[in-house]
Design a protein around this motif. Structure first.
Motif, short mmCIF file in Angstrom:
data_model
loop_
_atom_site.label_atom_id
_atom_site.label_comp_id
_atom_site.label_asym_id
_atom_site.label_seq_id
_atom_site.Cartn_x
_atom_site.Cartn_y
_atom_site.Cartn_z
N THR A 128 5.81 11.61 0.13
CA THR A 128 6.09 10.36 -0.58
C THR A 128 4.89 9.45 -0.39
O THR A 128 4.14 9.59 0.58
N LEU A 129 4.72 8.49 -1.29
CA LEU A 129 3.64 7.52 -1.14
C LEU A 129 4.19 6.30 -0.41
O LEU A 129 4.54 5.30 -1.02
N SER A 130 4.27 6.41 0.91
CA SER A 130 4.90 5.41 1.76
C SER A 130 3.85 4.75 2.65
O SER A 130 2.66 5.07 2.60
N LYS A 142 -11.18 12.17 4.76
CA LYS A 142 -10.98 12.88 3.50
C LYS A 142 -9.50 13.18 3.29
O LYS A 142 -8.72 13.23 4.24
N VAL A 143 -9.14 13.39 2.02
CA VAL A 143 -7.77 13.76 1.65
C VAL A 143 -7.79 15.05 0.84
O VAL A 143 -8.56 15.18 -0.12
N ILE A 144 -6.96 16.00 1.25
CA ILE A 144 -6.69 17.19 0.44
C ILE A 144 -5.35 16.95 -0.25
O ILE A 144 -4.34 16.70 0.42
N VAL A 145 -5.33 17.02 -1.56
CA VAL A 145 -4.09 16.85 -2.32
C VAL A 145 -3.60 18.23 -2.74
O VAL A 145 -4.31 18.96 -3.45
N ILE A 164 -4.95 6.73 -3.47
CA ILE A 164 -6.22 6.96 -2.76
C ILE A 164 -7.24 5.90 -3.14
O ILE A 164 -7.93 5.33 -2.30
N GLY A 165 -7.30 5.59 -4.44
CA GLY A 165 -8.23 4.56 -4.90
C GLY A 165 -7.90 3.19 -4.34
O GLY A 165 -8.80 2.43 -3.95
N PRO A 173 -12.85 2.00 2.80
CA PRO A 173 -13.81 2.24 1.72
C PRO A 173 -14.55 3.57 1.83
O PRO A 173 -15.18 4.01 0.86
N LEU A 174 -14.49 4.22 3.00
CA LEU A 174 -15.21 5.49 3.19
C LEU A 174 -14.34 6.70 2.86
O LEU A 174 -14.81 7.84 2.94
N LEU A 175 -13.08 6.49 2.49
CA LEU A 175 -12.18 7.60 2.20
C LEU A 175 -12.65 8.38 0.97
O LEU A 175 -13.01 7.79 -0.05
N GLU A 176 -12.64 9.71 1.09
CA GLU A 176 -13.07 10.57 0.00
C GLU A 176 -11.98 11.60 -0.33
O GLU A 176 -11.21 12.00 0.55
#
Length: 250
Positions: A128-130, A142-145, A164-165, A173-176
């Protein structure tokens, strides 16, 4: 490197992917920590044979809700430690929604204290987007979707991409985006069409490695084992090894 593994839908192979990546790297001699912030606690149940005996203060609940250090426990896999989850995390969003004191940084603050002890840290996010997911994205590099075949599965990644944006804009701000991982692939038209549409829509962002639908994964987890100890020559194990090479050049 801190990697959040996320999906907006359950049942897409998110937890299987988190366990397999963490265990695969650990078995290659890397120091790995898995943080389970999904209240279903499936990663914890697989990697901790004694999970039913784990107390609340031994889980990530104490960090998110009580702001204590992350409690780390050894797992059945060499070089892999875990911060277990707890069912009461399901109520966390209510408290975090009304909190005003850096509610998005509770995980990051404690993780920053220990992350240098590890080569890789994986965060198994809730489907969920919590506020728990936002905590994971704020703490991650980093994020793996994870995406599985189907119209609704593909539709759900629009919102997670937006989240994510937003986290990039407000908190980290460094999240990719590490990439979209296509799982549960099989020879059906639905699967082939879904993968084709995903690659057309998110050109350059879809990981080359595709994870096949494989009952060995389910059987391994039922026996509280990772896929590499259960059947290292299975299609799933070979695919996750290939994914590790693609993501981490190992």
């Amino acid at each position: 490197m801190v990697i959040a593994v996320a999906s907006q839908k359950g049942g897409v192979g998110k937890t299987s992917s988190t366990i397999s990546l963490a265990a695969g790297l650990a078995r290659k001699g890397k120091r790995v920590l898995l943080i389970d912030i999904d209240s279903q606690a499936n990663s914890s149940k697989v990697l901790l044979p004694n999970y039913p005996q784990i107390q609340k203060h031994q889980t990530v609940f104490t960090t998110i809700l009580e702001r204590n250090p992350l409690p780390r426990l050894p797992t059945s896999v060499p070089n892999l430690e875990i911060v277990p989850s707890h069912i009461l995390l399901s109520t966390t969003d209510v408290e975090l929604t009304t909190a005003i004191d850096h509610r998005e940084e509770r995980l990051k603050r404690e993780l920053d204290m220990i992350k240098d002890e590890y080569d890789y840290v994986f965060i198994d996010c809730p489907p969920t987007l919590s506020w728990l997911t936002i905590n994971a994205f704020t703490a991650a590099h980093k994020v793996i979707v994870v995406v599985s075949p189907g119209y609704f599965e593909l539709d759900s990644i629009v919102q997670i991409s937006k989240t994510i944006g937003e986290v990039c804009g407000w908190f980290n701000p460094l999240l990719e985006l590490a990439g979209f991982l296509f799982t549960m692939s099989d020879p059906t038209v639905n699967s082939k069409t879904s993968l084709q549409l995903l690659r057309q829509t998110y050109t350059g962002s879809v990981l080359s490695t595709v994870i096949p639908r494989n009952t060995d994964l389910r059987d391994a987890h039922f026996q509280k084992r990772d896929i590499f100890s259960f059947n290292p020559k299975s299609p799933a194990a070979l695919a996750y090894n290939k994914l590790i090479g693609e993501l981490f050049l190992i």
